[in-house]
Design a protein around this motif. Structure first.
Motif, PDB file in Angstrom:
ATOM      1  N   ASP A  22       0.871  -1.149   0.146  1.00 36.50           N
ATOM      2  CA  ASP A  22      -0.080  -0.146   0.083  1.00 36.50           C
ATOM      3  C   ASP A  22       0.807   1.236  -0.130  1.00 36.50           C
ATOM      4  N   VAL A  23       1.948   1.359   0.849  1.00 35.67           N
ATOM      5  CA  VAL A  23       2.626   2.482   0.923  1.00 35.67           C
ATOM      6  C   VAL A  23       4.222   1.797   0.747  1.00 35.67           C
ATOM      7  N   LEU A  24       5.194   2.536  -0.325  1.00 36.00           N
ATOM      8  CA  LEU A  24       6.291   2.586  -0.181  1.00 36.00           C
ATOM      9  C   LEU A  24       7.131   3.647   0.240  1.00 36.00           C
ATOM     10  N   VAL A  25       8.038   3.580   1.398  1.00 37.03           N
ATOM     11  CA  VAL A  25       8.564   4.747   1.811  1.00 37.03           C
ATOM     12  C   VAL A  25       9.816   4.795   1.166  1.00 37.03           C
ATOM     13  N   ASN A  26      10.025   6.333   0.678  1.00 35.00           N
ATOM     14  CA  ASN A  26      10.898   6.905   0.091  1.00 35.00           C
ATOM     15  C   ASN A  26      12.145   7.584   1.297  1.00 35.00           C
ATOM     16  N   ALA A  27      13.194   7.115   0.981  1.00 39.00           N
ATOM     17  CA  ALA A  27      14.437   7.740   1.615  1.00 39.00           C
ATOM     18  C   ALA A  27      14.935   9.182   0.964  1.00 39.00           C
ATOM     19  N   ALA A  28      13.872  10.124   0.964  1.00 40.30           N
ATOM     20  CA  ALA A  28      14.053  11.307   0.345  1.00 40.30           C
ATOM     21  C   ALA A  28      14.980  12.165   0.809  1.00 40.30           C
ATOM     22  N   ASN A  29      15.429  13.229  -0.290  1.00 42.61           N
ATOM     23  CA  ASN A  29      16.429  14.416   0.442  1.00 42.61           C
ATOM     24  C   ASN A  29      15.343  15.380   0.495  1.00 42.61           C
ATOM     25  N   SER A  30      15.618  16.394   1.388  1.00 47.13           N
ATOM     26  CA  SER A  30      14.652  17.290   1.874  1.00 47.13           C
ATOM     27  C   SER A  30      14.104  18.279   0.412  1.00 47.13           C
ATOM     28  N   GLY A  63       7.726  24.655   1.100  1.00 47.88           N
ATOM     29  CA  GLY A  63       8.617  25.677   0.147  1.00 47.88           C
ATOM     30  C   GLY A  63       9.934  25.424   0.562  1.00 47.88           C
ATOM     31  N   LYS A  64      10.240  25.352   1.764  1.00 43.58           N
ATOM     32  CA  LYS A  64      11.552  25.390   2.133  1.00 43.58           C
ATOM     33  C   LYS A  64      12.286  23.682   2.214  1.00 43.58           C
ATOM     34  N   GLY A  65      11.284  22.790   1.699  1.00 40.04           N
ATOM     35  CA  GLY A  65      11.644  21.210   1.717  1.00 40.04           C
ATOM     36  C   GLY A  65      11.086  20.695   3.055  1.00 40.04           C
ATOM     37  N   LEU A  66      11.130  19.422   2.797  1.00 41.87           N
ATOM     38  CA  LEU A  66      10.724  18.535   3.990  1.00 41.87           C
ATOM     39  C   LEU A  66      11.861  18.682   5.089  1.00 41.87           C
ATOM     40  N   PRO A  67      11.494  19.016   6.403  1.00 39.38           N
ATOM     41  CA  PRO A  67      12.376  18.772   7.361  1.00 39.38           C
ATOM     42  C   PRO A  67      12.632  17.434   7.750  1.00 39.38           C
ATOM     43  N   LEU A 101      16.402  11.477  15.548  1.00 37.90           N
ATOM     44  CA  LEU A 101      15.477  12.076  13.950  1.00 37.90           C
ATOM     45  C   LEU A 101      15.479  10.909  13.211  1.00 37.90           C
ATOM     46  N   LEU A 102      16.394   9.904  13.546  1.00 34.83           N
ATOM     47  CA  LEU A 102      16.209   8.621  12.376  1.00 34.83           C
ATOM     48  C   LEU A 102      14.891   8.038  12.914  1.00 34.83           C
ATOM     49  N   ALA A 103      14.743   7.578  14.180  1.00 35.51           N
ATOM     50  CA  ALA A 103      13.461   7.110  14.737  1.00 35.51           C
ATOM     51  C   ALA A 103      12.194   8.005  14.368  1.00 35.51           C
ATOM     52  N   SER A 104      12.271   9.244  14.340  1.00 35.72           N
ATOM     53  CA  SER A 104      10.920   9.976  13.774  1.00 35.72           C
ATOM     54  C   SER A 104      10.945   9.557  12.260  1.00 35.72           C
ATOM     55  N   CYS A 105      11.427   9.466  11.486  1.00 36.75           N
ATOM     56  CA  CYS A 105      11.484   9.029  10.009  1.00 36.75           C
ATOM     57  C   CYS A 105      10.236   8.015  10.301  1.00 36.75           C
TER      58      CYS A 105
END
Length: 175
Positions: A22-30, A63-67, A101-105
Protein backbone atom coordinates in the motif's frame (compact mmCIF):
# COMPACT_ATOMS: atom_id res chain seq x y z
CA UNK A 1 8.25 -12.03 13.08
CA UNK A 2 5.61 -10.09 14.94
CA UNK A 3 5.52 -6.72 16.62
CA UNK A 4 2.98 -4.92 18.80
CA UNK A 5 -0.74 -4.87 17.98
CA UNK A 6 -0.39 -7.92 15.70
CA UNK A 7 1.70 -6.12 13.09
CA UNK A 8 3.95 -8.52 11.15
CA UNK A 9 7.56 -7.53 10.58
CA UNK A 10 9.07 -9.07 7.44
CA UNK A 11 12.32 -8.72 5.52
CA UNK A 12 13.01 -8.82 1.79
CA UNK A 13 16.25 -8.57 -0.13
CA UNK A 14 16.08 -6.48 -3.29
CA UNK A 15 14.82 -3.33 -4.94
CA UNK A 16 12.07 -1.46 -3.09
CA UNK A 17 10.67 -0.16 -6.40
CA UNK A 18 9.69 -3.75 -7.29
CA UNK A 19 7.69 -4.29 -4.11
CA UNK A 20 3.90 -4.48 -3.97
CA UNK A 21 2.56 -2.64 -0.90
CA UNK A 22 0.00 0.00 0.00
CA UNK A 23 2.86 2.35 0.92
CA UNK A 24 6.45 2.41 -0.27
CA UNK A 25 8.61 4.64 1.92
CA UNK A 26 11.09 6.83 0.09
CA UNK A 27 14.36 7.79 1.78
CA UNK A 28 14.03 11.26 0.26
CA UNK A 29 16.20 14.32 0.31
CA UNK A 30 14.66 17.47 1.72
CA UNK A 31 13.97 18.98 -1.71
CA UNK A 32 11.48 16.17 -2.46
CA UNK A 33 12.55 16.49 -6.09
CA UNK A 34 14.52 13.28 -6.48
CA UNK A 35 18.16 12.50 -6.00
CA UNK A 36 20.42 9.49 -5.68
CA UNK A 37 19.98 6.09 -4.08
CA UNK A 38 16.45 5.05 -3.07
CA UNK A 39 15.12 8.56 -3.79
CA UNK A 40 16.29 8.55 -7.40
CA UNK A 41 15.09 4.97 -7.92
CA UNK A 42 11.59 5.77 -6.58
CA UNK A 43 11.30 8.86 -8.78
CA UNK A 44 12.55 7.01 -11.89
CA UNK A 45 10.33 3.95 -11.40
CA UNK A 46 7.28 5.94 -10.27
CA UNK A 47 7.42 8.33 -13.19
CA UNK A 48 6.50 11.98 -13.57
CA UNK A 49 3.39 11.76 -11.37
CA UNK A 50 5.53 11.53 -8.24
CA UNK A 51 7.67 14.50 -9.24
CA UNK A 52 4.55 16.54 -10.06
CA UNK A 53 3.05 15.73 -6.64
CA UNK A 54 6.33 16.63 -4.92
CA UNK A 55 6.51 19.92 -6.81
CA UNK A 56 2.96 20.70 -5.66
CA UNK A 57 4.02 20.03 -2.04
CA UNK A 58 7.00 22.36 -2.47
CA UNK A 59 4.71 25.05 -3.91
CA UNK A 60 2.31 24.79 -0.95
CA UNK A 61 3.27 23.36 2.44
CA UNK A 62 6.98 22.66 2.04
CA UNK A 63 8.46 25.68 0.28
CA UNK A 64 11.77 25.22 2.11
CA UNK A 65 11.69 21.44 1.71
CA UNK A 66 10.65 18.62 4.01
CA UNK A 67 12.42 18.79 7.39
CA UNK A 68 14.58 15.88 8.56
CA UNK A 69 12.54 13.29 10.47
CA UNK A 70 9.22 14.29 8.91
CA UNK A 71 7.09 12.38 6.39
CA UNK A 72 4.56 13.25 3.71
CA UNK A 73 2.59 11.19 1.18
CA UNK A 74 2.17 11.44 -2.56
CA UNK A 75 0.79 9.25 -5.29
CA UNK A 76 2.91 6.22 -6.17
CA UNK A 77 2.66 6.92 -9.86
CA UNK A 78 3.67 3.80 -11.82
CA UNK A 79 4.86 1.84 -8.77
CA UNK A 80 2.90 -1.19 -7.56
CA UNK A 81 1.68 0.76 -4.55
CA UNK A 82 -1.02 3.28 -3.75
CA UNK A 83 1.18 5.88 -2.08
CA UNK A 84 4.78 6.85 -1.57
CA UNK A 85 5.57 8.25 1.85
CA UNK A 86 8.64 10.46 1.61
CA UNK A 87 10.79 10.84 4.71
CA UNK A 88 14.07 12.69 5.12
CA UNK A 89 16.63 10.76 7.12
CA UNK A 90 19.47 12.42 8.98
CA UNK A 91 23.04 12.32 7.76
CA UNK A 92 25.07 10.23 10.23
CA UNK A 93 27.50 12.11 12.46
CA UNK A 94 30.24 10.70 14.66
CA UNK A 95 29.94 13.72 16.99
CA UNK A 96 26.21 14.53 17.06
CA UNK A 97 23.65 11.89 18.11
CA UNK A 98 20.84 12.08 15.57
CA UNK A 99 19.18 8.80 16.56
CA UNK A 100 15.93 10.55 17.52
CA UNK A 101 15.67 12.02 14.03
CA UNK A 102 16.16 8.60 12.43
CA UNK A 103 13.54 7.06 14.73
CA UNK A 104 11.22 9.95 13.82
CA UNK A 105 11.44 8.96 10.14
CA UNK A 106 9.93 5.57 10.95
CA UNK A 107 7.40 6.94 13.45
CA UNK A 108 6.20 9.71 11.14
CA UNK A 109 6.04 7.40 8.12
CA UNK A 110 3.95 4.87 10.04
CA UNK A 111 1.66 7.64 11.27
CA UNK A 112 1.10 8.94 7.72
CA UNK A 113 0.55 5.37 6.46
CA UNK A 114 -2.02 4.70 9.19
CA UNK A 115 -3.85 7.95 8.38
CA UNK A 116 -4.05 6.79 4.75
CA UNK A 117 -5.49 3.43 5.84
CA UNK A 118 -2.48 1.47 4.60
CA UNK A 119 -2.22 -2.18 5.61
CA UNK A 120 1.22 -2.89 4.13
CA UNK A 121 4.23 -0.58 4.40
CA UNK A 122 7.64 -1.22 2.81
CA UNK A 123 10.68 0.63 4.19
CA UNK A 124 14.23 0.89 2.93
CA UNK A 125 17.10 1.20 5.42
CA UNK A 126 16.64 4.96 5.88
CA UNK A 127 19.95 6.86 6.15
CA UNK A 128 22.04 3.66 5.84
CA UNK A 129 23.12 4.35 2.26
CA UNK A 130 24.44 7.64 0.96
CA UNK A 131 23.77 9.34 4.32
CA UNK A 132 26.38 7.10 5.94
CA UNK A 133 24.51 5.70 8.95
CA UNK A 134 26.21 2.48 10.17
CA UNK A 135 23.88 -0.30 9.03
CA UNK A 136 23.77 -2.23 12.32
CA UNK A 137 22.79 0.89 14.25
CA UNK A 138 20.28 1.87 11.55
CA UNK A 139 18.74 -1.60 11.83
CA UNK A 140 18.53 -1.36 15.63
CA UNK A 141 16.76 2.00 15.50
CA UNK A 142 14.43 0.97 12.67
CA UNK A 143 13.31 -2.35 14.15
CA UNK A 144 12.85 -1.00 17.68
CA UNK A 145 10.90 2.01 16.46
CA UNK A 146 8.62 -0.03 14.21
CA UNK A 147 7.97 -2.55 16.98
CA UNK A 148 7.03 0.27 19.36
CA UNK A 149 4.99 2.37 16.92
CA UNK A 150 3.28 0.20 14.30
CA UNK A 151 -0.46 -0.08 14.93
CA UNK A 152 -3.67 -0.81 13.02
CA UNK A 153 -4.65 -0.48 10.27
CA UNK A 154 -1.04 -1.41 9.39
CA UNK A 155 -0.78 -5.21 9.31
CA UNK A 156 2.68 -5.70 7.80
CA UNK A 157 5.87 -3.67 7.88
CA UNK A 158 8.43 -4.94 5.40
CA UNK A 159 12.06 -3.86 5.41
CA UNK A 160 13.41 -4.07 1.87
CA UNK A 161 17.18 -4.29 2.02
CA UNK A 162 19.32 -3.72 -1.04
CA UNK A 163 22.36 -5.82 -0.10
CA UNK A 164 23.34 -8.82 2.02
CA UNK A 165 25.03 -6.72 4.73
CA UNK A 166 21.84 -4.71 5.37
CA UNK A 167 19.65 -7.81 5.21
CA UNK A 168 21.82 -9.61 7.76
CA UNK A 169 21.87 -6.59 10.09
CA UNK A 170 18.08 -6.25 10.01
CA UNK A 171 17.59 -10.03 10.38
CA UNK A 172 19.85 -10.07 13.45
CA UNK A 173 17.96 -7.16 15.01
CA UNK A 174 14.51 -8.53 14.15
CA UNK A 175 15.50 -11.89 15.66
Amino acid sequence: MSTGEGVRLTLARGDITRQKADVLVNAANSSLLGGGGVDGAIHRAGGPEILAACRALRASHYGKGLPTGRAVATTAGRLDATWVVHTVGPVWSATDDRSDLLASCYRESLSVAAELGARTVAFPAVSAGIYGWPVRDAARIAVRTVRAEATAPVEEVRFVLFDDQAYEAFAAEAG
